[in-house]
Scaffold this motif. Sequence first.
Motif, PDB file in Angstrom:
ATOM      1  N   UNK C  31       0.793  -1.225   0.000  1.00  8.80           N
ATOM      2  CA  UNK C  31       0.000   0.000   0.000  1.00  8.80           C
ATOM      3  C   UNK C  31       0.818   1.263   0.000  1.00  8.80           C
ATOM      4  N   UNK C  32       2.136   1.180   0.116  1.00  9.43           N
ATOM      5  CA  UNK C  32       3.004   2.362   0.020  1.00  9.43           C
ATOM      6  C   UNK C  32       4.155   2.037  -0.919  1.00  9.43           C
ATOM      7  N   UNK C  99       5.139  13.120   7.325  1.00 13.78           N
ATOM      8  CA  UNK C  99       4.173  12.031   7.501  1.00 13.78           C
ATOM      9  C   UNK C  99       3.546  11.652   6.169  1.00 13.78           C
ATOM     10  N   UNK C 100       3.158  12.693   5.396  1.00 12.42           N
ATOM     11  CA  UNK C 100       2.482  12.443   4.131  1.00 12.42           C
ATOM     12  C   UNK C 100       3.423  11.831   3.106  1.00 12.42           C
ATOM     13  N   UNK C 101       4.657  12.387   3.049  1.00 14.76           N
ATOM     14  CA  UNK C 101       5.589  11.966   2.007  1.00 14.76           C
ATOM     15  C   UNK C 101       6.176  10.587   2.333  1.00 14.76           C
ATOM     16  N   UNK C 171      -7.214  -1.418   1.189  1.00 14.82           N
ATOM     17  CA  UNK C 171      -7.224  -0.338   2.176  1.00 14.82           C
ATOM     18  C   UNK C 171      -5.855  -0.062   2.764  1.00 14.82           C
ATOM     19  N   UNK C 172      -4.843  -0.836   2.368  1.00 14.68           N
ATOM     20  CA  UNK C 172      -3.575  -0.775   3.095  1.00 14.68           C
ATOM     21  C   UNK C 172      -3.020   0.643   3.157  1.00 14.68           C
ATOM     22  N   UNK C 173      -3.058   1.374   2.017  1.00 15.26           N
ATOM     23  CA  UNK C 173      -2.490   2.719   1.999  1.00 15.26           C
ATOM     24  C   UNK C 173      -3.182   3.623   2.999  1.00 15.26           C
ATOM     25  N   UNK C 174      -4.523   3.630   2.989  1.00 19.34           N
ATOM     26  CA  UNK C 174      -5.274   4.505   3.887  1.00 19.34           C
ATOM     27  C   UNK C 174      -5.059   4.104   5.343  1.00 19.34           C
TER      28      UNK C 174
END
Lengths: 118, 101, 216, 92
Positions: C31-32, C99-101, C171-174
Amino acid sequence: MEKMILLWSFDALLGITLVWLAWLTLSRDLFKSIVLFITFGLVLALTWVRLEAPDVALAEAAIGAGITGALLLGALARLESTPADGSDPAREKASLETVVPPGGTTPRQAQRRDRNVE
Amino acid sequence: MTTAFFYALTGIALFILGLYALIIQLHLLRKILAINVMGSGVFLLLIALATRTQSTPDPVPQAMVITGIVVAVSATALALVLMRRLLDAGGKAKLPEEKTD
Amino acid sequence: MGAGLAYAVLKLPAEAPGLSKTVADNIDMSGVDNPVTAVVVNFRGYDTLLEMAVLLLALLVVWSLGSEPQRRELAPGEVLVYLTGLLVPLLILVAGYLLWVGAVAPGGAFQAGSVLAAAGLLLVLSGWRFGARFSGLSLRITVVGGLAVFVLAGLAMMLHGGRFLEYPIAYAGALILVIEAAATLSIGLILVALFLGGRPSPDQSPGSRPESRAEK
Amino acid sequence: MDEFYLGMAVMLLLTLVGGLWRVMRGPTPADRMLAAQLFGTTAVACVLLLSQVFERVALLDVALVFALLAAVTSVAFVRRVLNDEEAGHGDN
């Protein structure tokens, strides 16, 4: 070829500086030790950059260079403000200082209250 | 000797230095610094050995070192609070064998 | 001992593939896109989960040792007030960015959490303390939040028929973002609380404002 | 161009080692602390050079965090060590 030589001299310098800083850190008086340890953290973060670990470099830059330094300096100030006879020198000057209660004041509020007291 | 081994040996040197200082230094603050130097040596060894790959370095040791750094700083903070408590309880920050420094 | 360690290291093969290929092959399932974040939160989630527990434990021990020492701080000068006003929002912004990056590039919960802690440290150094409004339940909830969200996410996956800490690809990324956001807040607050060196005690201080006590 | 950047990085490391002299000698704590602050700037420059050499844009973030976090240490120094000294044995 030249790049290899330069990279090697960079590596060698970095490694020697690290070990030297560690040695100095552990053998000087306390304040010097702490300043040298902060420098040690900086050089270590450079090493992580060199070893292609930017994630680790980020963590080290934030913690090694910032938070650990502040922690150690706070502890040192605490150590030195408690002399052997047990009296607290900070207390004698209390009238000239603003006592910040843990009731939650922002710097600005503290200043404003300071003026009101005057 | 490759870059990975050079830095791995540097890490070992740091570990040994920290261990030596941890044993012979009597001031508690300096013992805490020595433990931190030891930890840094271990981190350096792990990260150096992770670069022995052909392409990108191994991410697993890197992830372990990141968590390790944060644990190290919280352990340092805890040790410093313990030192202060010892001081407040009337003890000294230095172990008794030493005269002055 | 040093020589022994050096010998052992030099006996290692000069080239080892390690796990980078395994991670690279499975990165699509995590997910990332940043391999280190994938390892931290997904592939080796247990490590990170227990690491949050260790942080919490350190804070518990510090708090159990007594309340924070009373310090007499000088009122901050003009320069410090200005610097704090400038740096704290910037540090919070950078923490959010990291956090976002973290999903695609170096960054993530630990880095963002320590940058957030630096912002808190600046505030503490210029005289700010946990207010009465925040030092009770809300502080404790935020401090435990990182660990709690992690465990709850793992348990929710178990209810869905998966294994503990095994996220479905969709859903892994979220999920990772939610877990990391909670972890960032917790790590930042725990580090600041560790810096204060004791349980925050608004009730004991003579200067705490009565109206804020009434709100509790 | 990489050679030039690497050479500059080596030079910067040498200046850092030279700056250690001030940390060791500096008569007052403030001198030592300022030298350490200067190392922070050196490290930022070094990271930026390395980001060019290794062609990794992500390293720019590292430089950014370095630059921001150096301030925390100096604030801690001024507020804890210097303030306590003044409160402890200063006359005014």
